[in-house]
Design a protein around this motif. Sequence first.
Motif, short mmCIF file in Angstrom:
data_model
loop_
_atom_site.label_atom_id
_atom_site.label_comp_id
_atom_site.label_asym_id
_atom_site.label_seq_id
_atom_site.Cartn_x
_atom_site.Cartn_y
_atom_site.Cartn_z
N VAL A 231 0.83 -1.20 0.00
CA VAL A 231 0.00 0.00 0.00
C VAL A 231 0.87 1.25 0.00
O VAL A 231 0.60 2.21 -0.74
CB VAL A 231 -0.97 -0.01 1.20
CG1 VAL A 231 -1.69 1.32 1.33
CG2 VAL A 231 -1.98 -1.12 1.04
N VAL B 249 0.86 4.26 -2.77
CA VAL B 249 0.68 5.68 -2.43
C VAL B 249 1.85 6.51 -2.95
O VAL B 249 1.66 7.54 -3.58
CB VAL B 249 0.50 5.87 -0.91
CG1 VAL B 249 0.57 7.34 -0.52
CG2 VAL B 249 -0.82 5.27 -0.46
N ILE C 13 -0.33 7.50 -6.18
CA ILE C 13 -1.17 8.56 -5.62
C ILE C 13 -0.39 9.87 -5.49
O ILE C 13 -0.88 10.93 -5.92
CB ILE C 13 -1.75 8.14 -4.25
CG1 ILE C 13 -2.56 6.85 -4.40
CG2 ILE C 13 -2.58 9.25 -3.65
CD1 ILE C 13 -3.74 6.95 -5.34
N LEU D 148 -5.43 9.09 2.85
CA LEU D 148 -5.42 8.40 1.55
C LEU D 148 -4.87 6.98 1.69
O LEU D 148 -5.41 6.05 1.10
CB LEU D 148 -4.60 9.19 0.53
CG LEU D 148 -5.26 10.45 -0.01
CD1 LEU D 148 -4.29 11.22 -0.91
CD2 LEU D 148 -6.52 10.10 -0.78
N THR D 149 -3.82 6.83 2.49
CA THR D 149 -3.26 5.50 2.71
C THR D 149 -4.30 4.59 3.36
O THR D 149 -4.47 3.44 2.96
CB THR D 149 -2.01 5.58 3.60
OG1 THR D 149 -1.04 6.41 2.96
CG2 THR D 149 -1.42 4.21 3.86
N ILE E 87 -7.07 3.73 0.76
CA ILE E 87 -6.57 2.78 -0.23
C ILE E 87 -6.46 1.39 0.39
O ILE E 87 -6.88 0.40 -0.21
CB ILE E 87 -5.22 3.24 -0.80
CG1 ILE E 87 -5.42 4.49 -1.65
CG2 ILE E 87 -4.56 2.14 -1.61
CD1 ILE E 87 -4.13 5.19 -2.02
N THR E 88 -5.92 1.33 1.61
CA THR E 88 -5.80 0.05 2.30
C THR E 88 -7.16 -0.58 2.51
O THR E 88 -7.37 -1.76 2.22
CB THR E 88 -5.10 0.23 3.66
OG1 THR E 88 -3.84 0.86 3.46
CG2 THR E 88 -4.91 -1.10 4.36
N VAL F 87 -8.61 -1.82 -0.87
CA VAL F 87 -7.95 -3.03 -1.36
C VAL F 87 -8.36 -4.23 -0.52
O VAL F 87 -8.69 -5.29 -1.06
CB VAL F 87 -6.41 -2.85 -1.37
CG1 VAL F 87 -5.71 -4.17 -1.62
CG2 VAL F 87 -6.02 -1.83 -2.42
#
Length: 155
Positions: A38, A42, A46, A91-92, A95-96, A99
């Motif tokens: 991840v 990023v 990202i 954001l991390t 995204i995590t 996913v």
Amino acid sequence: MSEKKPSVLEGFKAFLMRGNVVDLAVAVVIGAAFTNIVNSVVKGIINPLVGTIGTKNLDGYSSCLKGPCTGTGESAAGVRILWGSVLGATLTFLITAAVVYFLMVLPMSKYLARMEARRKAKEGTHEVIEVTELEVLKEIRDALVAQRSSGHDGR
């Protein structure tokens, strides 16, 4: 007469041999490896996309609450709000979570739902067979009782 208490080492061994401890250890190891993936997404995807708007490093975004904001680290003056760091962490996390949900939770829940539907279908068929067999056995019993009662009356 007195019960033998398990030793500390026996208790520790029992604790380690429980399934949930091993599952937790596996989850931590996989989570650590997944975190690297991840973070790479990023940093590699990202941040450059955000960089097209401004800087590639989200940590560089900040606002000055009480000025003048000059310097960095120990020599920094003023009160800075580092909202870029918060945005990067958010954001991390998103995204995590995406996913994990789309690649792990959703497929697994669909698989488990399919398995449960198959199990229920098998149980439904099994129950119908059992009910049918039970009905047949009741009919045989009733026929035998009727035959016995008619046989006793004829003697």
